[in-house]
Design a protein around this motif. Structure first.
Motif, PDB file in Angstrom:
ATOM      1  N   ARG A  46      -7.626  -5.908  -5.220  1.00  0.00           N
ATOM      2  CA  ARG A  46      -6.533  -6.226  -4.303  1.00  0.00           C
ATOM      3  C   ARG A  46      -5.864  -7.507  -4.824  1.00  0.00           C
ATOM      4  NH1 ARG A  46      -7.564  -1.838  -3.364  1.00  0.00           N
ATOM      5  NH2 ARG A  46      -7.965  -0.762  -1.394  1.00  0.00           N
ATOM      6  N   ASN A 104      -2.196  -8.064   0.011  1.00  0.00           N
ATOM      7  CA  ASN A 104      -3.186  -8.400   1.047  1.00  0.00           C
ATOM      8  C   ASN A 104      -3.111  -9.881   1.415  1.00  0.00           C
ATOM      9  OD1 ASN A 104      -4.224  -5.837  -0.078  1.00  0.00           O
ATOM     10  ND2 ASN A 104      -5.981  -6.274   1.236  1.00  0.00           N
ATOM     11  N   PRO A 163     -21.105  -5.796   3.830  1.00  0.00           N
ATOM     12  CA  PRO A 163     -20.952  -4.431   3.307  1.00  0.00           C
ATOM     13  C   PRO A 163     -19.832  -4.316   2.279  1.00  0.00           C
ATOM     14  CG  PRO A 163     -20.003  -4.586   5.514  1.00  0.00           C
ATOM     15  CD  PRO A 163     -20.549  -5.945   5.182  1.00  0.00           C
ATOM     16  N   ARG A 196     -15.145   3.996   0.954  1.00  0.00           N
ATOM     17  CA  ARG A 196     -14.116   4.462   1.898  1.00  0.00           C
ATOM     18  C   ARG A 196     -13.490   5.749   1.365  1.00  0.00           C
ATOM     19  NH1 ARG A 196      -9.345   0.167   2.497  1.00  0.00           N
ATOM     20  NH2 ARG A 196     -10.492  -0.621   4.273  1.00  0.00           N
ATOM     21  N   GLU A 214       0.812  -1.218   0.000  1.00  0.00           N
ATOM     22  CA  GLU A 214       0.000   0.000   0.000  1.00  0.00           C
ATOM     23  C   GLU A 214       0.846   1.269   0.000  1.00  0.00           C
ATOM     24  OE1 GLU A 214      -3.532  -0.179   2.433  1.00  0.00           O
ATOM     25  OE2 GLU A 214      -3.522  -2.355   2.376  1.00  0.00           O
ATOM     26  N   ASN A 244     -13.002  -6.764  -5.369  1.00  0.00           N
ATOM     27  CA  ASN A 244     -13.595  -7.129  -4.073  1.00  0.00           C
ATOM     28  C   ASN A 244     -14.887  -7.921  -4.217  1.00  0.00           C
ATOM     29  OD1 ASN A 244     -11.535  -5.816  -2.737  1.00  0.00           O
ATOM     30  ND2 ASN A 244     -12.676  -3.890  -2.516  1.00  0.00           N
ATOM     31  N   HIS A 263     -10.263   5.847  -1.177  1.00  0.00           N
ATOM     32  CA  HIS A 263     -10.092   4.406  -1.429  1.00  0.00           C
ATOM     33  C   HIS A 263      -9.164   4.130  -2.615  1.00  0.00           C
ATOM     34  CE1 HIS A 263     -12.587   0.423  -1.334  1.00  0.00           C
ATOM     35  NE2 HIS A 263     -11.285   0.216  -1.225  1.00  0.00           N
ATOM     36  N   GLU A 315     -12.281  -7.633  11.035  1.00  0.00           N
ATOM     37  CA  GLU A 315     -12.574  -6.259  10.605  1.00  0.00           C
ATOM     38  C   GLU A 315     -12.095  -6.095   9.167  1.00  0.00           C
ATOM     39  OE1 GLU A 315     -10.169  -3.551  12.937  1.00  0.00           O
ATOM     40  OE2 GLU A 315      -8.321  -4.550  12.349  1.00  0.00           O
ATOM     41  N   TYR A 324     -17.880  -1.802  -0.171  1.00  0.00           N
ATOM     42  CA  TYR A 324     -17.664  -0.356  -0.309  1.00  0.00           C
ATOM     43  C   TYR A 324     -17.761   0.072  -1.777  1.00  0.00           C
ATOM     44  CZ  TYR A 324     -15.377  -0.699   4.342  1.00  0.00           C
ATOM     45  OH  TYR A 324     -15.059  -0.937   5.658  1.00  0.00           O
ATOM     46  N   LEU A 350     -11.607  -7.478   5.105  1.00  0.00           N
ATOM     47  CA  LEU A 350     -12.651  -7.916   4.164  1.00  0.00           C
ATOM     48  C   LEU A 350     -13.030  -9.403   4.288  1.00  0.00           C
ATOM     49  CD1 LEU A 350     -14.503  -7.181   1.730  1.00  0.00           C
ATOM     50  CD2 LEU A 350     -12.657  -8.009   0.262  1.00  0.00           C
TER      51      LEU A 350
HETATM   52  P1  TYD Z   1      -9.206  -4.515   3.929  1.00  0.00           P
HETATM   53  O1  TYD Z   1      -9.352  -5.963   4.250  1.00  0.00           O
HETATM   54  O2  TYD Z   1      -9.591  -3.506   4.962  1.00  0.00           O
HETATM   55  O3  TYD Z   1      -7.704  -4.317   3.465  1.00  0.00           O
HETATM   56  P2  TYD Z   1      -6.988  -3.027   2.736  1.00  0.00           P
HETATM   57  O4  TYD Z   1      -7.878  -1.861   2.853  1.00  0.00           O
HETATM   58  O5  TYD Z   1      -5.740  -2.866   3.544  1.00  0.00           O
HETATM   59  O6  TYD Z   1      -6.725  -3.458   1.330  1.00  0.00           O
HETATM   60  O7  TYD Z   1     -10.052  -4.210   2.623  1.00  0.00           O
HETATM   61  C1  TYD Z   1      -9.824  -4.904   1.424  1.00  0.00           C
HETATM   62  C2  TYD Z   1     -10.716  -4.293   0.363  1.00  0.00           C
HETATM   63  O8  TYD Z   1     -12.078  -4.564   0.684  1.00  0.00           O
HETATM   64  C3  TYD Z   1     -10.601  -2.785   0.279  1.00  0.00           C
HETATM   65  O9  TYD Z   1     -10.715  -2.394  -1.092  1.00  0.00           O
HETATM   66  C4  TYD Z   1     -11.783  -2.282   1.070  1.00  0.00           C
HETATM   67  C5  TYD Z   1     -12.831  -3.349   0.841  1.00  0.00           C
HETATM   68  N1  TYD Z   1     -13.766  -3.597   1.961  1.00  0.00           N
HETATM   69  C6  TYD Z   1     -15.144  -3.624   1.712  1.00  0.00           C
HETATM   70  O10 TYD Z   1     -15.615  -3.434   0.562  1.00  0.00           O
HETATM   71  N2  TYD Z   1     -15.988  -3.869   2.754  1.00  0.00           N
HETATM   72  C7  TYD Z   1     -15.517  -4.061   4.024  1.00  0.00           C
HETATM   73  O11 TYD Z   1     -16.355  -4.256   4.961  1.00  0.00           O
HETATM   74  C8  TYD Z   1     -14.119  -4.032   4.261  1.00  0.00           C
HETATM   75  C9  TYD Z   1     -13.574  -4.239   5.649  1.00  0.00           C
HETATM   76  C10 TYD Z   1     -13.284  -3.796   3.186  1.00  0.00           C
END
Ligand code: TYD
Ligand code: NAD
Length: 357
Positions: free
Chosen positions: A222, A187, A213, A290, A134, A257, A293, A196, A215, A198
């Protein structure tokens, strides 16, 4: 003896378990036990004299100096960090304290310890810093994957704090000659992943009948690596990495995702079907994106493959199946993490260890 920091968290615990399963070298495990640290992850090592757990902060210079003097490790592997992007958006302070100030203090303690070592031990000493892809920022759809030469363009408080720590590690090598190695991994997913992030969040929410959920449009990409493959890469870099070099670690598994969420749902439909006969997909809910993002991460892992002969053992299909099965097989772990009960257990365990020490 090696010193591992953050070894009660997701990747650190997998690393300590694998390390002690594959070699006999003892580990001092320094972990602050934040919300993400969980001694349950290391329960199978209870009574194993090769694992010395110490609750403490990498930013506590006196403690780190004492541990280095007492245990004389030949290497430090630094996993300790605040690691969740969403938390970093809502409260960046802890990220600066641990990831930046903590890494700085750990580097300073390591430098003083290393400088005073006898020649042969000084030569053999290593400081391996575990970092993330990242730090490179985001990629457009057509851009080539991140190589080690890609410039640092961190976009979140989390990635900025990790980028800062990577720069400190680099500077301690160039300025003081500290024998450092840095890994930048994509990842991870697998056992003991805090729900917490994904993949574990989707598994536990699905089973609990809650919303899944996603986003924004769910088309963010990823690059996924099974955690045990990350651990084997770190072992390999520690063994054979060139001092001062950085190594990108990834499994060539870029996925949007929404594909990940659909795969988790399909596996749960097969392994633990819903009682109403519907697919878990019915629980998918698109939510607000997010802030800031990053759209796409992708790792070019050719350097570690070519120079160190490392390759992942799992494909995404085999790794995700194992992961979903692990969560189905460990409802008590999930329950304790979700209820916060593991905190009480941690406290009791730690007090007991103190009392008998
Ligand atoms: P995450 O597991 O938080 O890892 P990172 O942000 O470090 O890559 O998130 C992975 C991807 O999934 C990221 O693009 C954000 C998305 N995401 C969702 O869509 N929903 C969620 O509830 C979470 C936690 C992440
Ligand atoms: P995690 O949040 O699951 O675990 C972090 C651990 O560090 C916890 O046990 C916590 O108690 C401990 N810790 C936090 N602050 C500390 C401090 N000040 N002193 C001592 N211990 C402290 O994180 P993770 O996912 O296991 O990530 C481990 C490392 O790998 C991090 O440095 C992270 O940036 C990096 N990384 C993670 C991923 C990923 O996908 N999870 C990918 C690439 C790199």
């Amino acid at each position: 003896m090696i010193l591992v920091s953050g070894g009660a968290g997701f990747i650190g615990a997998n690393f300590v378990l694998d390390w002690l399963a594959t070699c006999d070298e003892p580990v001092v495990n320094l972990d602050k036990l934040t919300y993400a640290g969980n001694l349950h992850n290391l329960e199978s090592l209870q009574g194993d004299a090769r694992h010395i757990f110490v609750q403490g902060d990498i930013g506590d210079s006196a403690l780190v100096q004492r541990l280095l003097a007492e245990h004389r490790p030949r290497a430090i592997v630094n996993f300790a960090a605040e690691s969740h992007v969403d938390r970093s958006i809502h409260g960046p302070e802890d990220f600066i304290q641990t990831n930046v100030v903590g890494t700085f203090r750990l580097l300073e303690a390591a430098r003083h310890y290393w400088q005073a070592l006898p020649a042969a031990e000084k030569e053999a000493f290593r400081f391996l810093h575990v970092s993330t892809d990242e730090v490179y920022g985001t990629l457009s759809a057509e851009a080539p994957a991140f190589t080690e030469a890609h410039c640092y363009e961190p976009n979140s408080p989390y990635s900025a704090s990790k980028a800062a720590s990577d720069h400190l590690v680099r500077a301690w090598h160039h300025t003081y000659g500290l024998p450092v190695l840095t890994t930048n991994c994509s990842n991870n997913y697998g056992p003991y992943h805090f729900p917490e992030k994904l993949i574990p969040l989707m598994i536990v929410n699905a089973l609990a009948g809650k919303n899944l959920p996603v986003y924004g449009d769910g088309m963010q990409i990823r690059d996924w690596l099974y955690v045990k493959d990350h651990c084997s890469a770190i072992r390999r870099v520690l063994q054979a990495g060139q001092l001062g070099e950085t190594y990108n670690v990834g499994g060539w598994n870029e996925k949007p995702n929404i594909d990940i969420v659909n795969t988790v749902c399909a596996l749960l439909d097969e392994l633990r079907p819903r009682s109403d006969g519907q697919s878990y997909r019915a629980q998918i809910t698109y939510v607000q994106d997010r802030p800031g993002h990053d759209r796409r991460y992708a790792i070019d892992a050719r350097k570690i493959e070519r120079e160190l002969g490392w390759k992942p053992a799992e494909t995404f299909d085999s790794g995700i199946r194992k992961t979903v099965q692990w969560y189905l097989d460990h409802p008590e772990w999930v329950g304790q993490v979700q209820s916060g009960a593991y905190r009480e257990w941690v406290q009791k365990q730690y007090q007991a260890a103190e009392a008998t020490a």
